[in-house]
Design a protein around this motif. Structure first.
Motif, PDB file in Angstrom:
ATOM      1  N   THR A   1       0.856  -1.191   0.000  1.00 43.42           N
ATOM      2  CA  THR A   1       0.000   0.000   0.000  1.00 43.42           C
ATOM      3  C   THR A   1       0.889   1.237   0.000  1.00 43.42           C
ATOM      4  O   THR A   1       1.742   1.403   0.882  1.00 43.42           O
ATOM      5  N   PHE A   2       0.717   2.067  -1.010  1.00 44.93           N
ATOM      6  CA  PHE A   2       1.501   3.294  -1.139  1.00 44.93           C
ATOM      7  C   PHE A   2       0.729   4.457  -0.511  1.00 44.93           C
ATOM      8  O   PHE A   2      -0.492   4.543  -0.620  1.00 44.93           O
ATOM      9  N   ARG A   3       1.467   5.383   0.096  1.00 48.05           N
ATOM     10  CA  ARG A   3       0.864   6.603   0.625  1.00 48.05           C
ATOM     11  C   ARG A   3       1.156   7.741  -0.328  1.00 48.05           C
ATOM     12  O   ARG A   3       2.314   8.104  -0.564  1.00 48.05           O
TER      13      ARG A   3
ATOM     14  N   ARG B   1      -0.170  11.729  -2.046  1.00 46.98           N
ATOM     15  CA  ARG B   1      -0.831  13.000  -1.739  1.00 46.98           C
ATOM     16  C   ARG B   1      -1.578  13.475  -2.970  1.00 46.98           C
ATOM     17  O   ARG B   1      -1.027  13.553  -4.054  1.00 46.98           O
TER      18      ARG B   1
ATOM     19  N   ASN C   1       8.866   4.146   1.758  1.00 46.22           N
ATOM     20  CA  ASN C   1       9.526   3.214   2.679  1.00 46.22           C
ATOM     21  C   ASN C   1      10.321   2.128   1.961  1.00 46.22           C
ATOM     22  O   ASN C   1      10.939   1.277   2.613  1.00 46.22           O
TER      23      ASN C   1
ATOM     24  N   THR D   1      -3.320   0.856  -3.324  1.00 41.08           N
ATOM     25  CA  THR D   1      -2.783  -0.500  -3.227  1.00 41.08           C
ATOM     26  C   THR D   1      -2.286  -0.987  -4.584  1.00 41.08           C
ATOM     27  O   THR D   1      -2.670  -0.461  -5.636  1.00 41.08           O
TER      28      THR D   1
ATOM     29  N   ASP E   1       9.504  10.351  -1.159  1.00 46.89           N
ATOM     30  CA  ASP E   1       8.219  10.614  -0.505  1.00 46.89           C
ATOM     31  C   ASP E   1       7.228  11.248  -1.489  1.00 46.89           C
ATOM     32  O   ASP E   1       7.589  11.679  -2.593  1.00 46.89           O
ATOM     33  N   ALA E   2       5.969  11.309  -1.080  1.00 51.60           N
ATOM     34  CA  ALA E   2       4.898  11.773  -1.951  1.00 51.60           C
ATOM     35  C   ALA E   2       5.085  13.235  -2.370  1.00 51.60           C
ATOM     36  O   ALA E   2       4.766  13.612  -3.507  1.00 51.60           O
TER      37      ALA E   2
ATOM     38  N   ASN F   1      -4.483  15.999   0.374  1.00 52.70           N
ATOM     39  CA  ASN F   1      -4.989  14.921   1.223  1.00 52.70           C
ATOM     40  C   ASN F   1      -4.119  13.676   1.078  1.00 52.70           C
ATOM     41  O   ASN F   1      -3.604  13.395  -0.002  1.00 52.70           O
ATOM     42  N   TRP F   2      -3.978  12.929   2.177  1.00 51.59           N
ATOM     43  CA  TRP F   2      -3.284  11.640   2.127  1.00 51.59           C
ATOM     44  C   TRP F   2      -4.243  10.573   1.637  1.00 51.59           C
ATOM     45  O   TRP F   2      -5.386  10.498   2.094  1.00 51.59           O
ATOM     46  N   LEU F   3      -3.788   9.750   0.703  1.00 53.05           N
ATOM     47  CA  LEU F   3      -4.575   8.645   0.187  1.00 53.05           C
ATOM     48  C   LEU F   3      -3.739   7.373   0.210  1.00 53.05           C
ATOM     49  O   LEU F   3      -2.513   7.433   0.131  1.00 53.05           O
ATOM     50  N   SER F   4      -4.418   6.257   0.330  1.00 48.85           N
ATOM     51  CA  SER F   4      -3.752   4.957   0.245  1.00 48.85           C
ATOM     52  C   SER F   4      -4.073   4.323  -1.102  1.00 48.85           C
ATOM     53  O   SER F   4      -5.247   4.234  -1.483  1.00 48.85           O
TER      54      SER F   4
END
Length: 243
Positions: A14-16, A18, A103, A27, A80-81, A22-25
């Motif tokens: 699962t990637f995080r 933006r 990560n 997959t 990072d995003a 907003n933060w979104l997940s």
């Protein structure tokens, strides 16, 4: 050791990301299930080869890939995003989905996480590309395990040759224009009517008349290049497109 995962499923991650602050997940199921997807992965956003060649190559050939059954093109990097979003804006690569593997979980699951602490990068992705169908890796192009940052096989043209060696690549068109020039407007209209994407270089903004003379030997606009060959002005363009 770098591992070829052909015939295996992509890692379940699962990637995080933006989007619109907003933060979104997101997959891997959402990215790959029921789709044909090209993935290319690289050491880092804003790095030279990644920005000058790797991303532009896939973005430019995206229409051809989609004509040949590809649903999406995904760029994954251990960044990072926020960094990936800014890089996407900088690249103007609207045909590519940029995914932050902050990560390194996906990259580690692919066996492509490498140590670049000598450059101050920490853990990053080795450069590779792959064709994924319904979550299963059909083909991988992994750069050779040698010092530096080799870029020999994970490029867009290598992937296109694998998918369809007879695919017709889009013409590369560059147009020198000047603001208010009616002949330039006519040339642009002809290109647009035929669905040809072009890069426009505006004299006085992007280049000078000296640049135009150096590139074409001409001192009038428009001047059109197609696939590296000087076509000429609007009348020459019309003849070329009608041939």
């Amino acid at each position: 050791m770098l591992s070829n995962r052909e015939g295996q499923r992509v890692p379940d991650v699962t990637f995080r990301v933006r989007k619109d602050s907003n933060w979104l997940s997101v997959t891997t199921d959402e990215l790959f299930t029921g789709k044909t997807v090209i993935v290319f992965s690289l050491p880092g956003a804003f790095t030279p080869t990644c920005s000058s060649t790797h991303v532009p190559g896939y973005n430019d050939l995206a229409p051809v890939f989609k004509e040949n059954g590809v649903d999406d093109i995904v760029c994954i990097s251990v960044n990072d995003a926020f960094v990936m979003n800014e890089w996407a804006k900088d690249q103007k690569a609207d045909e590519i989905t940029f995914i932050p593997d902050g990560n390194g979980e996906f990259t580690d699951g692919m066996g492509m996480l490498v140590d670049k602490t000598d450059l101050g990068f920490g853990k990053r992705s080795w450069r590779y590309s792959m064709l994924v169908k319904d979550g299963v890796i059909e083909k991988m192009f992994i750069e050779p395990d040698e010092p530096g940052d080799p870029f020999k096989v994970s490029d867009a043209e290598t992937m296109l040759r694998y998918i369809n060696p007879d695919a017709q690549k889009p013409m590369c068109v560059t147009l020198f224009t000047k603001v208010g020039c009616p002949f330039c407007a006519r040339a642009k209209s002809m290109l647009q009517e035929r669905g040809l994407v072009y890069d426009e270089i505006v004299l006085g903004r992007d280049a000078t008349m000296r640049s135009l003379r150096a590139a074409t030997g001409a001192s009038t606009v428009p001047q059109v290049f197609i696939d590296g060959r000087l076509i000429g002005g609007s009348e020459a363009l019309e003849k070329h497109l009608s041939a």
